[in-house]
Design a protein around this motif. Structure first.
Motif, short mmCIF file in Angstrom:
data_model
loop_
_atom_site.label_atom_id
_atom_site.label_comp_id
_atom_site.label_asym_id
_atom_site.label_seq_id
_atom_site.Cartn_x
_atom_site.Cartn_y
_atom_site.Cartn_z
N ARG A 43 62.45 9.90 -46.05
CA ARG A 43 62.55 11.08 -46.72
C ARG A 43 61.02 11.38 -47.40
O ARG A 43 60.58 12.71 -47.63
CB ARG A 43 63.38 10.80 -48.11
N ALA A 44 60.34 10.28 -47.63
CA ALA A 44 59.09 10.41 -48.20
C ALA A 44 58.33 11.21 -47.14
O ALA A 44 57.40 12.01 -47.52
CB ALA A 44 58.39 9.11 -48.47
N VAL A 45 57.99 10.93 -45.97
CA VAL A 45 57.59 11.54 -45.04
C VAL A 45 57.72 12.92 -44.81
O VAL A 45 57.05 13.77 -44.74
CB VAL A 45 57.71 11.00 -43.48
N ARG A 47 55.42 16.14 -45.83
CA ARG A 47 54.84 17.33 -44.72
C ARG A 47 55.20 18.49 -45.31
O ARG A 47 54.49 19.68 -44.92
CB ARG A 47 55.64 16.92 -43.56
N LYS A 48 56.57 18.65 -45.95
CA LYS A 48 56.88 20.03 -46.57
C LYS A 48 55.94 20.33 -47.60
O LYS A 48 55.73 21.50 -47.77
CB LYS A 48 58.28 19.90 -47.15
N THR A 49 55.59 19.56 -48.56
CA THR A 49 54.99 19.97 -49.69
C THR A 49 53.46 19.95 -49.56
O THR A 49 52.85 20.78 -49.93
CB THR A 49 55.08 19.01 -51.03
N LEU A 50 52.89 18.91 -48.56
CA LEU A 50 51.44 18.96 -48.60
C LEU A 50 50.96 19.57 -47.12
O LEU A 50 49.78 19.79 -47.16
CB LEU A 50 50.89 17.40 -48.74
N GLY A 51 51.74 19.27 -46.10
CA GLY A 51 51.23 19.73 -44.69
C GLY A 51 50.92 18.52 -43.92
O GLY A 51 50.74 17.49 -44.52
N ALA A 52 51.07 18.81 -42.75
CA ALA A 52 50.75 17.78 -41.52
C ALA A 52 49.23 17.54 -41.58
O ALA A 52 48.89 16.47 -41.14
CB ALA A 52 51.17 18.24 -40.19
N GLY A 53 48.41 18.30 -42.16
CA GLY A 53 47.15 18.17 -42.11
C GLY A 53 46.58 17.11 -43.41
O GLY A 53 45.43 17.15 -43.32
N HIS A 54 47.23 16.80 -44.25
CA HIS A 54 47.23 16.12 -45.49
C HIS A 54 47.09 14.65 -45.22
O HIS A 54 47.93 14.21 -44.76
CB HIS A 54 47.84 16.54 -46.54
N PRO A 55 46.15 13.95 -45.83
CA PRO A 55 45.87 12.49 -45.69
C PRO A 55 47.13 11.64 -46.12
O PRO A 55 47.61 10.59 -45.77
CB PRO A 55 44.48 12.28 -46.25
N GLU A 56 47.75 12.21 -47.23
CA GLU A 56 48.78 11.45 -47.68
C GLU A 56 50.03 11.57 -46.84
O GLU A 56 50.98 10.75 -46.92
CB GLU A 56 49.18 12.20 -49.23
N TYR A 57 50.23 12.64 -46.01
CA TYR A 57 51.25 12.65 -45.09
C TYR A 57 51.03 11.64 -43.94
O TYR A 57 51.98 11.01 -43.58
CB TYR A 57 51.47 14.31 -44.45
N ALA A 58 49.56 11.52 -43.57
CA ALA A 58 49.27 10.55 -42.43
C ALA A 58 49.64 9.05 -43.09
O ALA A 58 50.21 8.37 -42.23
CB ALA A 58 47.89 10.73 -42.46
#
Length: 360
Positions: A122-124, A128-139
């Motif tokens: 769920r965190a992933v 992805r939804k709130t920050l986008g796939a290009g954000h380091p926190e998503y990574a």
């Protein structure tokens, strides 16, 4: 600020919470916990038990307690922080997603893997939804989920997540960021767990080179606690590489050169401090060099949002140019500094390889 506003003022409490995070990064857990508890108590009194700033202070306290091994206390603080952030900011807010991921990691640490997995997933999704796939926190959320699968022995699920995390970090912060080195080490660890030493060697070699570069950049301006933590990280990577390349002449030579570079970084800091004391006429320039190097190190470690990434890269270029100018001036004006630079050059690492993006 404390003298002007008073210790219980919310502005002071926010500063104390920030100081707690800073001391945690420095490895000063006693100081970190002290500031975090002061902040939490003050924010609870001044803002109330449902305010998101109080939730942030609890989140910081939970991270500190995890580092201290007090997992039961950490879980209580983490769950309360998550509850506050969800109620005050909404379930899909990035801060709530961060608390959710922290709780997942804590449950994983406590061995509650079945409870942790859906929270990781769920965190992933939220990152992805709130920050986008290009954000380091998503990574980083991808890496945490991959780590969960790897510990559970499900390497098939872990590998694509680690690969995606490395690609995302490359695009978000660049291959010079220490987080990218960690992503390479994760991949190498996965391949080693499979017994695939051939595939493990390239990412681990690149990670070792990145660790060495980061030593050069930051070691001379760090506190002793920060140096100790960096040394532990560096030795872990070096030991893994030496184990991987055991019996290989090339691997032994590279490990030897990296060890020299590490020792050279320690020597550089000690020499710089001695020179600054011995040549008072250049004390201002030495102080500026240390300040610029510190700013450069902090900027390199930063995790800006995607729209600030170009500004970060430009700041790195500007600070690097200023540091080179100062080093050139000191080399001209100080024989001792010039000799120190020549000694460091003699310890320079042979070129291992440019860090590369992992491939499937």
């Amino acid at each position: 600020q404390r003298g002007f506003f008073g210790r219980g003022h919310p502005e002071v409490a926010v500063c104390q919470s920030n100081l707690a995070a800073l001391h945690l990064q420095m490895g000063d857990l006693d100081g970190a916990e002290r500031f975090a508890r002061w902040a939490s108590e003050a924010l609870l009194k001044s803002k109330g038990p449902a305010h998101p700033e109080y939730g942030t202070s609890l989140n910081t306290l939970a991270l500190i307690l995890v580092e201290r091994g007090r997992l039961e206390e950490a879980e209580k603080a983490c769950r309360r922080a998550l509850e506050i952030r969800r109620e005050a900011l909404g379930e899909e807010h990035p801060a709530a997603a961060t608390s959710l991921g922290n709780l997942a990691s804590l449950l994983h640490e406590r061995g509650a893997h079945d409870e942790a997995e859906p929270l990781f997933r769920r965190a992933v999704e939220l990152k992805r939804k709130t920050l986008g796939a290009g954000h380091p926190e998503y990574a980083l959320s991808l890496s945490n989920l991959a780590m969960h699968y790897m510990v559970a022995g499900d390497l098939a699920k872990a590998e694509p997540l680690y690969l995606e995390a490395s690609v995302a970090l490359d695009e978000a912060v660049g291959r010079g960021h220490p987080a990218f080195a960690v992503s390479l080490e994760n991949l190498a660890g996965l391949y080693m767990a499979r017994g695939d030493r051939r595939r493990a060697a390239p990412p681990l070699r690149s990670a070792l080179e990145l660790r060495r570069r980061h030593l050069d950049l930051t070691f001379a301006v760090q506190s002793e606690r920060q140096q100790l933590r960096m040394t532990v990280d560096f030795r872990r990577t070096l030991d893994a590489y030496m184990s991987l390349t055991a019996g290989s002449r090339e691997g032994a030579a590279e490990a030897y050169e990296v060890t020299l570079a590490w020792k050279g970084a320690v020597f550089a800091r000690q020499a710089l401090l001695r020179l600054a004391r011995r040549e008072p006429a250049l004390a201002g320039r030495f102080a500026e060099l240390e300040s610029v190097s510190g700013l450069l190190a902090n900027t390199t470690l930063a995790f800006p949002p995607p729209d600030r990434q170009e500004a970060r890269q430009q700041k790195i270029r500007d600070l690097s140019a200023r540091r080179e100018t100062l080093e050139a001036e000191l080399a001209r004006r100080s024989e001792g500094y010039r000799e120190n630079r020549e000694a460091m050059a003699a310890l320079s690492l042979i070129h291992i390889s440019e860090p590369t993006r992992p491939t499937t």
